[in-house]
Design a protein around this motif. Structure first.
Motif, PDB file in Angstrom:
ATOM      1  N   ALA A 127       0.845  -1.199   0.000  1.00  0.00           N
ATOM      2  CA  ALA A 127       0.000   0.000   0.000  1.00  0.00           C
ATOM      3  C   ALA A 127       0.878   1.246   0.000  1.00  0.00           C
ATOM      4  N   ALA A 189      -7.294  -7.932  -8.603  1.00  0.00           N
ATOM      5  CA  ALA A 189      -7.959  -6.742  -8.062  1.00  0.00           C
ATOM      6  C   ALA A 189      -8.346  -6.954  -6.601  1.00  0.00           C
ATOM      7  N   ASP A 190      -8.851  -8.143  -6.294  1.00  0.00           N
ATOM      8  CA  ASP A 190      -9.209  -8.444  -4.903  1.00  0.00           C
ATOM      9  C   ASP A 190      -7.966  -8.477  -4.021  1.00  0.00           C
ATOM     10  N   THR A 193      -7.018  -4.948  -3.251  1.00  0.00           N
ATOM     11  CA  THR A 193      -7.976  -4.383  -2.298  1.00  0.00           C
ATOM     12  C   THR A 193      -7.654  -4.832  -0.881  1.00  0.00           C
ATOM     13  N   GLN A 194      -7.280  -6.097  -0.725  1.00  0.00           N
ATOM     14  CA  GLN A 194      -6.892  -6.608   0.584  1.00  0.00           C
ATOM     15  C   GLN A 194      -5.691  -5.845   1.133  1.00  0.00           C
ATOM     16  N   THR A 195      -4.744  -5.534   0.268  1.00  0.00           N
ATOM     17  CA  THR A 195      -3.519  -4.859   0.694  1.00  0.00           C
ATOM     18  C   THR A 195      -3.755  -3.379   0.974  1.00  0.00           C
ATOM     19  N   ILE A 196      -4.492  -2.714   0.103  1.00  0.00           N
ATOM     20  CA  ILE A 196      -4.806  -1.302   0.329  1.00  0.00           C
ATOM     21  C   ILE A 196      -5.599  -1.138   1.623  1.00  0.00           C
ATOM     22  N   GLY A 197      -6.497  -2.099   1.881  1.00  0.00           N
ATOM     23  CA  GLY A 197      -7.329  -2.028   3.078  1.00  0.00           C
ATOM     24  C   GLY A 197      -6.622  -2.419   4.356  1.00  0.00           C
ATOM     25  N   PHE A 213      -3.998   1.143 -10.174  1.00  0.00           N
ATOM     26  CA  PHE A 213      -3.760   1.464  -8.770  1.00  0.00           C
ATOM     27  C   PHE A 213      -2.470   2.267  -8.593  1.00  0.00           C
ATOM     28  N   GLU A 218      -2.365   4.614  -5.160  1.00  0.00           N
ATOM     29  CA  GLU A 218      -2.859   3.814  -4.035  1.00  0.00           C
ATOM     30  C   GLU A 218      -1.883   2.733  -3.582  1.00  0.00           C
TER      31      GLU A 218
END
Length: 322
Positions: A127, A189-190, A193-197, A213, A218
């Motif tokens: 991230a 993509a998922d 999303t796991q890493t950004i979150g 991204f 991001e």
């Protein structure tokens, strides 16, 4: 106009003769349904071979989905072992499945790997606000405390995304690869999303999955797993230049039946080299997010053999195969 057409025809015919003469019965098997990566490989490479004149008739594309490429592999080995007018689309998934004995006992030496002329580069991503600024930061954190970092990837456990960080850690001298935490999710993509979150600390995947991204600011790509930096993303260092000798790309290429003659093998190799050097293929790569990755003929066969051996050994270490 008629004279110009005659000249073009003569040039194309001479070029086809230079690369082995007529190939009117040539066929490319895509081991999946239409629309996927293997289908893309067959259709684009076949079209360009015809457009640049190294074959004198369009190459027929046959979709043969099943068993993750295993159905086509079995068909080639058992039914078409000496067919000199057959090429088959392949990728890193092919070599990974062969290494993990996913084709029902069939082995890589039953075909001949012809070449790869483009690749989706592997990447290691964190991230944008991650404390890990470099690949060494991430590797050293894992060595100090293996449980402190979880990777997310778009392949199942034991798949290619899972293996990428394990290869890097092995190059760093880390041996307890089973202790590395990995979560396989439904696509890149998922995983991002796991890493950004903040649910995982890093993402392992392919360049095509992270471009948007990166441009949105991001994520931070710590390394690209190619031999050289990727055009258009020159600010991302390779793992190699950071001291970890790992090249892990989702290559796009071909294999041919194992029983064909050396002459037929070299003929197809020269045709594939001609595609790799063509302006048409450069445009196709740019339009589809592929990086240059050209290994053709014996060099590619030797490289694939090495990749399969390493993947098999690593898969045994993590318990994917016995």
């Amino acid at each position: 106009m008629k004279l110009k057409k005659m000249k073009l025809f003569a040039t194309g015919t001479a070029f086809a003769m230079l690369f082995g003469g007529a190939a009117s019965a040539a066929e490319c098997i895509a081991p999946a349904n239409a629309g996927g990566g293997w289908d893309f490989t067959c259709r684009q490479i076949g079209k360009i071979m015809y457009d640049i004149g190294v074959v004198d008739a369009p190459i027929q594309v046959t979709n043969m989905a099943g068993a993750g490429g295993g159905l086509a592999y079995s068909n080639v080995v058992n039914e078409r072992n000496e067919d000199e007018e057959l090429i088959v689309a392949a990728s890193s998934a092919t070599s990974t499945r062969l290494a993990q004995n996913a084709f029902g006992g069939m082995t890589s030496d039953q075909v001949r790997f012809l070449g790869a002329i483009g690749a989706d580069p592997g990447v290691i991503v964190v991230a944008a606000d991650s404390p890990y600024e470099t690949l060494a930061d991430l590797v050293n954190a894992i060595i100090a405390d293996p449980g402190s970092v979880t990777f997310a990837g778009g392949s199942a456990a034991g798949g290619f995304d899972h293996l990428k960080p394990l290869m890097i850690l092995q190059r760093a001298g880390f041996t307890d690869v089973r202790s590395i935490k990995y979560i396989g999710v439904d696509g890149g993509a998922d995983a991002i999303t796991q890493t950004i979150g903040g649910f995982t600390q890093a993402m392992t995947g392919d360049m095509s999955e992270i471009v948007g991204f990166i441009r949105a600011g991001e994520v931070r790509a710590l390394a690209v797993l190619t031999e050289e930096r990727v055009p258009g993303f020159e600010d991302i260092p390779t793992a190699r230049e950071q001291g970890y000798d790992v090249v892990a790309v989702n290559w796009r290429g071909l294999y041919v039946p194992g029983g064909i003659s050396d002459e037929a093998y070299e003929r197809w190799a020269e045709r594939l080299r001609a595609v790799a050097e063509s302006a048409e293929w450069q445009e196709t790569m740019a339009a589809n997010g592929l990086a240059p990755f050209t290994k053709v003929g014996g060099d590619f066969q030797a490289w694939v053999d090495g990749v399969i051996a390493e993947t098999e050994a690593l898969s045994r270490e993590i318990g994917v195969i016995q």
